[in-house]
Design an enzyme around this catalytic site. Sequence first.
Site, PDB file in Angstrom:
ATOM      1  N   SER A 191       0.813  -1.229   0.000  1.00  0.00           N
ATOM      2  CA  SER A 191       0.000   0.000   0.000  1.00  0.00           C
ATOM      3  C   SER A 191       0.840   1.270   0.000  1.00  0.00           C
ATOM      4  O   SER A 191       0.422   2.299   0.540  1.00  0.00           O
ATOM      5  CB  SER A 191      -0.957   0.022   1.206  1.00  0.00           C
ATOM      6  OG  SER A 191      -1.695  -1.175   1.239  1.00  0.00           O
ATOM      7  N   ARG A 192       1.992   1.180  -0.620  1.00  0.00           N
ATOM      8  CA  ARG A 192       2.871   2.364  -0.770  1.00  0.00           C
ATOM      9  C   ARG A 192       3.406   2.917   0.552  1.00  0.00           C
ATOM     10  O   ARG A 192       3.905   4.019   0.602  1.00  0.00           O
ATOM     11  CB  ARG A 192       2.149   3.496  -1.527  1.00  0.00           C
ATOM     12  CG  ARG A 192       1.677   3.105  -2.927  1.00  0.00           C
ATOM     13  CD  ARG A 192       2.883   2.824  -3.822  1.00  0.00           C
ATOM     14  NE  ARG A 192       2.497   2.483  -5.191  1.00  0.00           N
ATOM     15  CZ  ARG A 192       2.504   1.237  -5.695  1.00  0.00           C
ATOM     16  NH1 ARG A 192       2.847   0.208  -4.925  1.00  0.00           N
ATOM     17  NH2 ARG A 192       2.193   1.013  -6.947  1.00  0.00           N
ATOM     18  N   LEU A 193       3.309   2.095   1.625  1.00  0.00           N
ATOM     19  CA  LEU A 193       3.856   2.543   2.911  1.00  0.00           C
ATOM     20  C   LEU A 193       5.278   2.004   3.045  1.00  0.00           C
ATOM     21  O   LEU A 193       5.596   1.208   3.921  1.00  0.00           O
ATOM     22  CB  LEU A 193       2.949   2.097   4.066  1.00  0.00           C
ATOM     23  CG  LEU A 193       1.565   2.755   4.031  1.00  0.00           C
ATOM     24  CD1 LEU A 193       0.680   2.214   5.146  1.00  0.00           C
ATOM     25  CD2 LEU A 193       1.684   4.278   4.151  1.00  0.00           C
TER      26      LEU A 193
END
Length: 214
Positions: A191-193
């Site tokens: 999730s792009r974290l």
Amino acid sequence: MHPDLTAIRTEYARAGLDESDLDPSPTRQIERWLREAIDAGHPEPTAMTLATATSGGEPSARVVLLKGVDARGLVFFTNYESAKGNDLAENPRACANLFWVLLERQIRVNGAVVKVTREESEAYFRSRPRESQLGAWASEQSGVLEGRAALEARLAAVRERFGDGEVVCPPHWGGFRVVPDRVELWQGRPSRLHDRLRYTRIDDQRWRVERLSP
Ligand SMILES: Cc1cc2nc3c(=O)[nH]c(=O)nc-3n(C[C@H](O)[C@H](O)[C@H](O)COP(=O)(O)O)c2cc1C
């Protein structure tokens, strides 16, 4: 049919990167990730995008091959009179980027750039295949050619000149070393974290490590 680029999306979930994972030395950490990329069978694991800029701030980036890493920095070899060579003569700083898609990792290195010693350049040049050695003499890297035939003609002339003798290292060819003052490691996360940890040089021995927002 045009590909729908907005629909291309990869989730990165292979691994995380924790402060406790890091070697105190960023160049040893780079070596560790390089070894893991090589062991993973990554294609061109040493391919490194190198960004330079003119003194006026006009940027250029291109891929070079990383040929050495130690506590002093990252070494690559090139033509000193190429576009990148000219950029570095007037603005001796660079940003280098290594990206290993299979490992979902990227490293960014910012620093000053210095020429390696003549001895280092000559030693590496001697290890190159003869055809590459001849090519280094034949190519005025980044200069405009009239056509492929002009390059072949230059190569033929160089071949003739050296005959069966040793092809010595051209004076306009050699290594540069990127001496890091910042090194950022990036590990893709879901999730792009993503995990981003950045070393900043405090002095010759010590580095500060900070976590950056993805
Ligand atoms: C995988 C790969 C590896 C390369 N390795 C080098 C290299 O080690 N040294 C080099 O001068 N050019 C290398 N090149 C060519 C450079 O990308 C570039 O075309 C050339 O150095 C001229 O760049 P410049 O005009 O910005 O100076 C490589 C290209 C690729 C795609």
